[in-house]
Design a protein around this motif. Structure first.
Motif, PDB file in Angstrom:
ATOM      1  N   GLY A 154       0.804  -1.229   0.000  1.00  0.00           N
ATOM      2  CA  GLY A 154       0.000   0.000   0.000  1.00  0.00           C
ATOM      3  C   GLY A 154       0.826   1.264   0.000  1.00  0.00           C
ATOM      4  O   GLY A 154       0.382   2.303   0.482  1.00  0.00           O
ATOM      5  N   LEU A 155       2.040   1.218  -0.546  1.00  0.00           N
ATOM      6  CA  LEU A 155       2.873   2.422  -0.616  1.00  0.00           C
ATOM      7  C   LEU A 155       2.359   3.339  -1.730  1.00  0.00           C
ATOM      8  O   LEU A 155       1.817   2.871  -2.728  1.00  0.00           O
ATOM      9  CB  LEU A 155       4.329   2.038  -0.917  1.00  0.00           C
ATOM     10  CG  LEU A 155       5.307   2.100   0.256  1.00  0.00           C
ATOM     11  CD1 LEU A 155       4.864   1.145   1.352  1.00  0.00           C
ATOM     12  CD2 LEU A 155       6.717   1.759  -0.188  1.00  0.00           C
ATOM     13  N   SER A 156       2.586   4.628  -1.545  1.00  0.00           N
ATOM     14  CA  SER A 156       2.234   5.573  -2.606  1.00  0.00           C
ATOM     15  C   SER A 156       3.256   5.439  -3.735  1.00  0.00           C
ATOM     16  O   SER A 156       4.303   4.788  -3.560  1.00  0.00           O
ATOM     17  CB  SER A 156       2.282   6.999  -2.067  1.00  0.00           C
ATOM     18  OG  SER A 156       3.617   7.308  -1.717  1.00  0.00           O
ATOM     19  N   VAL A 157       2.961   6.075  -4.860  1.00  0.00           N
ATOM     20  CA  VAL A 157       3.910   6.043  -5.984  1.00  0.00           C
ATOM     21  C   VAL A 157       5.238   6.660  -5.552  1.00  0.00           C
ATOM     22  O   VAL A 157       6.316   6.125  -5.830  1.00  0.00           O
ATOM     23  CB  VAL A 157       3.336   6.808  -7.199  1.00  0.00           C
ATOM     24  CG1 VAL A 157       4.389   6.973  -8.282  1.00  0.00           C
ATOM     25  CG2 VAL A 157       2.141   6.067  -7.772  1.00  0.00           C
ATOM     26  N   ALA A 158       5.135   7.782  -4.824  1.00  0.00           N
ATOM     27  CA  ALA A 158       6.366   8.484  -4.414  1.00  0.00           C
ATOM     28  C   ALA A 158       7.203   7.610  -3.486  1.00  0.00           C
ATOM     29  O   ALA A 158       8.425   7.492  -3.658  1.00  0.00           O
ATOM     30  CB  ALA A 158       5.995   9.788  -3.719  1.00  0.00           C
ATOM     31  N   ASP A 159       6.542   6.972  -2.519  1.00  0.00           N
ATOM     32  CA  ASP A 159       7.289   6.133  -1.577  1.00  0.00           C
ATOM     33  C   ASP A 159       7.853   4.894  -2.276  1.00  0.00           C
ATOM     34  O   ASP A 159       8.956   4.434  -1.966  1.00  0.00           O
ATOM     35  CB  ASP A 159       6.389   5.713  -0.405  1.00  0.00           C
ATOM     36  CG  ASP A 159       6.208   6.859   0.585  1.00  0.00           C
ATOM     37  OD1 ASP A 159       6.819   7.923   0.369  1.00  0.00           O
ATOM     38  OD2 ASP A 159       5.469   6.694   1.569  1.00  0.00           O
ATOM     39  N   THR A 160       7.070   4.346  -3.215  1.00  0.00           N
ATOM     40  CA  THR A 160       7.563   3.184  -3.960  1.00  0.00           C
ATOM     41  C   THR A 160       8.824   3.568  -4.733  1.00  0.00           C
ATOM     42  O   THR A 160       9.807   2.814  -4.744  1.00  0.00           O
ATOM     43  CB  THR A 160       6.475   2.678  -4.943  1.00  0.00           C
ATOM     44  OG1 THR A 160       5.303   2.397  -4.192  1.00  0.00           O
ATOM     45  CG2 THR A 160       6.918   1.431  -5.669  1.00  0.00           C
TER      46      THR A 160
END
Lengths: 198, 437
Positions: A154-160
């Protein structure tokens, strides 16, 4: 650019929690664990494919987190991304060390029972989700990594992007390609997906 | 509809779902795009369900305990035990008793009362009266004072003279002022880079200064011959435009207009300085009729031993590199004032125009390159490089002097067959001018 961003306040509680944990506050450390255990465990399970290994690795990931916590810098990378970077390294080295192959894992109760009492439909649903997990395992490494971080953890695109050391746009491309490929992989068994393909 | 827009909508739907909306409610926000969005959204939700396992409660608790144990919780507990109450009371009593004894002892050590002050004063007065009087050193003291006074007067005259001369100095030259502006602007950039806010007034002041200098530079023919000054000023203006364009502050609108005018002046100046007769560029020297030829092919291709002349801001120079046969291909070097890199010789720079002086110039800050189904956009101001492959936008290099370059593994994953030429292109990238400093 000319004034501090207003979005900072949103992250203030998390930032405080991390700083307290860094200062040795054990309650804060416990809260960090509670907030991220599902994320880490799901990632490990999705990558390793069996509960036993996922549990071992998830525990190791948190011990690594503890060791690295004093050096963690809030400004450099979001905590979730930093933690998932540790998780990724740990999963890779575990798999290399043990040469494990993934095994089928049972789907969680809450997914199986979700709003449906019809046994036939539930079974069909379970099979579809299991097939989907198998299809994810067939994706190229980079696409699989992005899909798991985005949808299992469930990570955001930025965190991924931060967790994988990639550009955000490239993460979006890999996600898009991965999802397209999943549709292709699932279509022979679930032809209704084909008619919806974009 | 673009892939990026669909992705954005998908992210919005997922975020709304996480905040408690039903899938139907999420999708109803995009009625026109529903046909495209729904299968993706449903698939994303299926992926979430497929991986929605949570660890067993017993495992969660056990791992939490181990983590806290490793963090030293039990050690802390061991050292945080309370002392016995009886012990605390006794220790307190002993401490108070000792403090009282100490106070009595201290009182016993008080010194005897001192004599009244006037008794001592009288004694010192009588002692002084009994001593012989020292000889007066009047003439020497006077001479010393006199010479000191003269030195002070000379110093004062010198300071006044220096102040007068300074005030009479001619105004600073444009090149010195450009150098000064460069230093001031660098400070602003450093401040911005470190995340500290910069007051809008400061930006306005420095952009006005740049604009004034551009006007002065273009008005003074003697200064116009100084190509490096024009180039330096142009680079500062470019950088200021980047900062001003990114700011939403309304006070900077005028600054933006000023900078556009200043940029135009410096460009004209640069083309005057770099005229074919005074300093022939490679592009001009080998292009007899530039207006008849497409931009990319109108540029020069000097021999391998030719020493390239500096390329001014806004100009582009291309030359074939016969010695470079990487991956069995022929390569062309593309050079601007801020960057140089190679591209396969079969690729073309599509947005170069040739001006009346026969010099290849860019019509924007982006270099647009096309070939073999690949489009590449390179920003000549900030070093950012993007590519478009089969409709997918790939970020090859982020902006800035130390911009991040896509790693090889990732490049192969996203660029497929175009990975090799793009790899060589990125490996050959050199930043020069304001980007390289």
């Amino acid at each position: 650019m000319f004034s501090p961003g207003d979005g900072d306040s949103e992250w203030e509680p998390q930032r405080k929690l991390i700083e307290d944990a860094q200062a040795g506050d054990l309650d804060a450390l416990g809260s960090l664990y509670d907030n991220h255990i599902n994320q880490v465990y799901r990632y490990a399970l999705a990558r390793l494919g069996n509960v036993h290994d996922a549990e071992d690795v998830a525990e190791e990931i948190f011990l690594k987190m503890l060791a690295g916590l004093p050096n963690y810098q809030w400004r450099k990378v979001p905590f979730a991304a930093w933690l998932m970077r540790i998780a990724r390294n740990e999963v890779v080295s575990f798999a290399r060390r043990n040469g494990r192959r993934s095994q089928d894992t049972e789907l969680p109760e809450e997914v199986v029972d979700r709003g449906n009492n019809d046994p036939a439909e539930t079974t069909e649903r379970i099979m579809a989700l299991e097939d989907l997990r198998k299809a994810v395992a067939l994706l190229p490494e980079a696409q699989r990594e992005v899909i798991i971080l985005r949808f299992a953890s469930g990570l955001s695109v930025a965190d991924t992007a931060k967790a994988l050391g990639k550009q955000e746009n490239n993460v979006k491309v890999l996600q898009h390609k991965g999802m397209q490929r999943l549709q292709v992989l699932m279509t022979p068994k679930y032809p209704e997906l084909a008619k919806n393909r974009s | 509809m673009s892939r990026e827009r669909i992705d954005e909508m998908l992210q919005e739907c997922l975020a709304a779902y996480e905040h408690g909306l039903t899938p139907e409610e999420c999708l109803s926000a995009f009625p026109e795009q529903r046909a495209v969005l729904e299968p993706l959204f449903r698939q994303a939700l299926s992926l979430r369900f497929a991986f929605a396992n949570s660890p067993r409660q017993e495992y969660r608790q056990r791992t939490r305990e181990r983590l806290l144990f490793a963090a030293g919780r039990d050690v802390s507990h061991a050292y945080s035990s309370q002392p016995d109450e009886l012990f605390v009371e006794r220790a307190r009593r002993r401490l108070v008793a000792n403090a009282g004894a100490g106070a009595q002892e201290a009182l016993r050590n008080v010194p005897p009362p001192r004599l009244p002050f006037w008794v001592n004063a009288r004694r010192r007065l009588l002692e002084a009266a009994a001593m012989p009087r020292p000889r007066a050193a009047f003439p020497m003291a006077l001479a010393l004072r006199g010479s000191l006074s003269a030195a002070v007067v000379v110093l004062a005259i010198a300071v006044a003279g220096l102040a007068y001369l300074t005030s009479q100095t001619r105004p600073q030259g444009v090149s010195a002022e450009v150098a000064q502006l460069e230093v001031q602007w660098q400070e602003v950039q450093d401040q911005l880079a470190s995340g500290r806010p910069v007051q809008t007034d400061v930006i306005v002041e420095l952009t006005t200064k740049a604009s004034t200098l551009a006007t002065r530079l273009s008005a003074e023919p003697a200064q116009a011959a100084q190509a490096p000054v024009a180039e330096k000023l142009s680079a500062i203006i470019d950088s200021q435009q980047d900062v001003v364009n990114e700011s939403p502050a309304p006070e900077l609108v005028q600054a933006q207009q000023q900078l556009n005018q200043a940029e135009e002046k410096v460009r004209i100046l640069a083309s005057r300085v770099e005229s074919p007769t005074s300093q022939p560029s490679a592009a001009a020297s080998t292009t007899p009729e530039p207006t008849n030829t497409p931009a990319a092919t109108a540029t020069a291709r000097p021999g391998p031993t030719a020493t390239p002349a500096p390329v001014l801001t806004g100009q582009v120079r291309m030359r074939l590199l016969p010695g470079d046969t990487t991956y069995g291909l022929s390569w062309t070097e593309v050079r601007t004032s801020n960057m140089s890199f190679v591209i396969p010789a079969t690729w073309e720079v599509t947005n170069v125009v040739v001006n009346s002086s026969g010099i290849a110039t860019l019509d924007s800050s982006w270099l647009s390159i096309e070939g073999d189904g690949v489009a590449v956009l390179a920003n000549t101001r900030n070093g950012e490089i993007q590519s478009l492959i089969e409709g997918e936008r790939i970020e090859l290099r982020t902006e800035g002097k130390n911009g991040e370059v896509i790693d090889l593994e990732e490049l192969v994953q996203v660029a497929d067959e175009a990975a090799l030429p793009l790899r060589h292109m990125l490996a050959s990238l050199e930043l020069t001018g304001t980007l390289g400093n």
